[in-house]
Enzyme design. Sequence first.
Site, mmCIF file in Angstrom:
data_model
loop_
_atom_site.group_PDB
_atom_site.id
_atom_site.type_symbol
_atom_site.label_atom_id
_atom_site.label_comp_id
_atom_site.label_asym_id
_atom_site.label_seq_id
_atom_site.Cartn_x
_atom_site.Cartn_y
_atom_site.Cartn_z
ATOM 1 C CB CYS A 1 -0.898 -0.031 1.235
ATOM 2 S SG CYS A 1 -1.688 1.524 1.615
ATOM 3 C CD GLU A 2 -0.028 5.104 -4.174
ATOM 4 O OE1 GLU A 2 -0.765 6.075 -4.379
ATOM 5 O OE2 GLU A 2 0.675 4.585 -5.065
ATOM 6 C CG HIS A 3 -2.642 5.689 0.796
ATOM 7 N ND1 HIS A 3 -3.944 5.354 0.491
ATOM 8 C CD2 HIS A 3 -2.243 6.550 -0.176
ATOM 9 C CE1 HIS A 3 -4.318 5.987 -0.607
ATOM 10 N NE2 HIS A 3 -3.302 6.720 -1.029
ATOM 11 C CG HIS A 4 -1.361 3.036 5.692
ATOM 12 N ND1 HIS A 4 -2.462 2.913 4.870
ATOM 13 C CD2 HIS A 4 -1.685 3.975 6.616
ATOM 14 C CE1 HIS A 4 -3.412 3.733 5.283
ATOM 15 N NE2 HIS A 4 -2.969 4.393 6.337
ATOM 16 C CD GLN B 1 -7.856 -4.808 -4.330
ATOM 17 O OE1 GLN B 1 -7.504 -4.957 -3.163
ATOM 18 N NE2 GLN B 1 -8.975 -5.324 -4.804
ATOM 19 C CG HIS C 1 -5.825 -3.559 1.116
ATOM 20 N ND1 HIS C 1 -5.100 -2.809 0.224
ATOM 21 C CD2 HIS C 1 -6.733 -4.241 0.375
ATOM 22 C CE1 HIS C 1 -5.564 -3.019 -0.997
ATOM 23 N NE2 HIS C 1 -6.556 -3.886 -0.927
ATOM 24 C CB CYS D 1 -3.043 -0.262 5.592
ATOM 25 S SG CYS D 1 -4.042 -0.390 4.103
#
Length: 190
Positions: free
Chosen positions: A81-84, A122, A150, A152
């Site tokens: 995940c690019e956010h977490h 995703q 996920h 996250c």
Amino acid sequence: MSDSTNGKKIDHARVKALTTELLEALGEDPTREGLVETPRRIADFWREFIEYDTGKIDTTFDAVKHNQMVAVTGMKVWSMCEHHMLPFWCDVSIAYIAEDKVLGLSKFARIAHKHAHKLTLQEQLVSDIANELKDILGTENIAVMAKGEHLCMTMRGIKTPHRMISTALSGKFHQSEQRMEFLRMIDAGI
């Protein structure tokens, strides 16, 4: 010929140094026995993940029968995940309607892994897979579905196991009949 994921190379020494700093910031002693090799292991992981080599992904053959739907289901890929920067996994299903050529069977998984081996979402993953297939096969008649979990969401925040489903449909897969056939094929393949 080999098609690299994205041509990116990590700075292995810097990742090691940053991991050492992170361990210290977390109140750990990076020189203690259990952690002494952790910075190298983390840098090795990121090198393996980001510099993943898919091998050849564009092997095609002349279509034996035109307008035939071809599907491969149940391919499991891991991404981040690019956010977490936490992992997520997806079961990926891909279908296309053969026109002039068909794709070599192993290439489905190679393409899915190619686009999973980076920081992404995703929704972006299914879109990237679909676009690569359009380029290789020269058709808009592509369907990609991913069902994933996920970490996250599962191990932080709301801490709830789940399945996220995302699709990228184009061409004839916007028509109800082909979309339903694709969904039946996925159900039959699992």
